[in-house]
Design an enzyme around this catalytic site. Structure first.
Site, short mmCIF file in Angstrom:
data_model
loop_
_atom_site.label_atom_id
_atom_site.label_comp_id
_atom_site.label_asym_id
_atom_site.label_seq_id
_atom_site.Cartn_x
_atom_site.Cartn_y
_atom_site.Cartn_z
N HIS A 155 -18.13 17.00 0.83
CA HIS A 155 -18.58 17.11 2.40
C HIS A 155 -18.43 14.98 2.41
O HIS A 155 -18.33 14.83 3.55
CB HIS A 155 -19.90 16.87 2.80
CG HIS A 155 -20.55 18.43 2.56
ND1 HIS A 155 -21.34 18.72 3.67
CD2 HIS A 155 -20.96 18.51 1.56
CE1 HIS A 155 -21.37 19.65 3.50
NE2 HIS A 155 -22.01 19.90 2.27
N SER A 276 5.20 -1.50 9.56
CA SER A 276 4.53 -1.39 10.58
C SER A 276 5.58 -2.67 11.80
O SER A 276 6.09 -3.28 11.43
CB SER A 276 2.86 -2.13 11.32
OG SER A 276 2.85 -2.29 12.51
N LYS A 282 1.41 -4.38 7.02
CA LYS A 282 0.94 -3.13 6.70
C LYS A 282 2.14 -2.11 6.24
O LYS A 282 3.14 -2.58 6.31
CB LYS A 282 0.94 -2.39 8.10
CG LYS A 282 -0.82 -3.02 9.35
CD LYS A 282 -1.29 -2.41 9.29
CE LYS A 282 -1.49 -0.72 9.10
NZ LYS A 282 -1.53 -0.29 10.51
N GLU A 289 1.38 11.66 6.35
CA GLU A 289 0.75 11.80 7.33
C GLU A 289 1.83 12.71 8.42
O GLU A 289 1.31 13.65 8.56
CB GLU A 289 0.70 10.53 8.72
CG GLU A 289 -0.09 9.53 7.59
CD GLU A 289 -0.25 7.98 8.32
OE1 GLU A 289 0.49 7.91 9.65
OE2 GLU A 289 -0.47 6.81 8.07
#
Ligand code: ARG
Length: 455
Positions: A155, A276, A282, A289
């Site tokens: 979980h 970025s 970043k 992804e």
């Protein structure tokens, strides 16, 4: 003019020609198409439908067409509707009217099914090799950090201590099953439809078993109507691809989390991350992804094909031309995604100190219950008692291991002096020695079993 112009008064509408054409995507079947045609020409020759001189001329003409494709000199014609008509048109330009004999007793319906199956068989082999490479990368990572302790989650809540090796190996076995699925899809593809004609079978005595041998099929289809309409193998392939996508996606998702500043367990290498355009600080795990995102496309390819097939009447319908793009799309996607994931894994930097910092004694609550069980307390009761211990620790805002023996004993007198020894992380790992568990011996055994799958 098209190959089938004889009964038409008018030429096809220009838009319809574009709409109908599969050439833009099926040209990549040229190799399979030419191999299938060569086998068919030999079959016609052995059946006495071509003289041996005619057979030779057709075969060498087809080899010349293949060479033109291979070296990029093949020129498509505006009337080439699909790869089958393009190859035959060019063959006829090279060897003359004799080229028109090649299609004797054959239909594009059995031809396309044959080509496509050959392509799927090869795609399964290629993908399987990519999967093996990724599996090896996972095994090397597991080996390097077999016993590096880290929190295990259920979980997404800290549950019990495990090791990096154990976690990485958890992503190895799904890929082993993916390879079995690919092998199944390959075996399903290895039934030869050629010789089925348009749907009713071929009227010329071509030896289908010899065709199957020549082309590397293991069986011949038993029903010509089924043979030209069967796309189960394509669905099997796409199911394997979708499952592979799901596995890559789950691995990606977990690595994205582990790579986040919040976890900080791993560092994705610069070569597998991007920056970025606005935020200079970043470093985004875009590779992961995208892999996660592309699993959506893979599932879509499967769902799309199934929807296309549903409700088709028996034998070939043009709807079936829609079968190829999702497979090409899925195979191309995975042929990039798999090696990219291999690269991510083999360059991944681990931060064992961050993992260790997250190991809390609370994750050994069930071990504390097991301690009571060993003193003959029934597990349910032990669970309840340890629940009380957890509440006590929470009330005092301390970790479980920070409770004193007398505090433990205030909950149950079955806790003795050695109860606090339960909070030794390494000992907790060592205890899980059953096959499949997280102890060093069990992991060694698992690693050996895993290596036998890929060597
Ligand atoms: N381009 C077609 C396909 O990909 C080939 C088969 C066409 N057969 C036919 N009878 N029109 O499915």
């Amino acid at each position: 003019m098209p190959m089938w112009g004889g009964r038409f008064d008018k030429s096809t509408d220009a838009l319809v020609r574009r709409f109908n054409a599969s050439l833009p995507f099926d040209k990549r079947l040229y190799n399979e198409d030419i191999s299938g045609s060569i086998a068919w020409a030999r079959g016609l020759q052995h059946a006495g439908m071509l003289t041996s001189d005619e057979g030779e001329r057709i075969v060498s003409g087809l080899e010349q067409v293949r060479a033109e494709f291979d070296n990029g000199t093949f020129e498509f014609h505006e009337w080439d509707e699909d790869i089958h008509t393009a190859v035959e048109r060019r063959l006829t330009e090279i060897i003359g009217g004799l080229g028109g004999k090649l299609h004797t007793g054959r239909s594009r319906n059995d031809q396309v099914a044959t080509d496509f199956r050959l392509w799927v068989m090869r795609a399964c082999d290629r993908l399987s090799e990519h999967v093996v490479s990724l599996q090896r990368a996972l095994l090397i990572s597991a080996e390097e950090h077999l016993n590096t302790a880290m929190p295990g989650y259920t979980h997404l809540q800290p549950a019990q201590p495990i090791t990096w090796g154990h976690w990485v190996l958890a992503h190895f076995w799904p890929l082993a099953r993916d390879r079995q699925r690919l092998a199944h899809a390959r075996a399903q593809s290895a039934t030869l439809p050629l010789g089925s004609g348009a749907l009713a079978g071929s009227a010329f005595p071509v030896d289908r078993a010899a065709l199957a041998d020549a082309l590397g099929f293991s069986e011949i289809s038993q029903n010509s109507i089924d043979a030209v309409s069967d796309r189960d193998f394509a669905a099997d392939f796409l199911y394997s691809a979708a499952m592979l996508g799901i596995h890559l996606s789950r691995l990606s998702e977990q690595l994205i989390l582990f790579n986040s500043a919040e976890f900080g367990f791993v560092i994705v290498d610069d070569a597998y991350a991007t920056g970025s355009s606005l935020l200079p600080q970043k470093k985004n795990p875009d590779t992961l992804e995208l892999t996660r995102g592309k699993s959506g496309r893979l599932i879509g390819c499967l769902a799309g094909l199934l929807a296309t097939l549903k409700g088709l009447p028996t034998a070939y319908d043009k709807d079936m031309q829609e079968d190829k793009e999702p497979l090409f799309n899925a195979a191309d996607t995975l042929e990039l995604a798999l090696p990219v994931m291999g690269g991510v894994i083999s360059t991944l930097q681990l931060r064992p100190e961050k993992m260790a910092a997250r190991l809390q004694s609370g994750m050994l609550a069930s071990d504390l219950a097991d301690y009571l069980v060993k003193r003959a307390v029934p597990f349910r009761e032990a669970h309840e008692l340890v629940g009380n211990v957890v509440r006590l620790a929470e009330g005092r805002a301390v970790a479980l291991a920070e409770l004193s023996l007398s505090e433990l004993q205030s909950v149950s007198t079955d806790f003795e002096a050695d109860a606090l020894d339960v909070f030794d992380m390494q000992a907790a790992l060592n205890r899980r020695k059953l096959v499949g568990g997280t102890s060093p011996e069990a992991l060694q055994q698992q690693l050996r079993a895993a290596w036998t799958q890929v060597s």
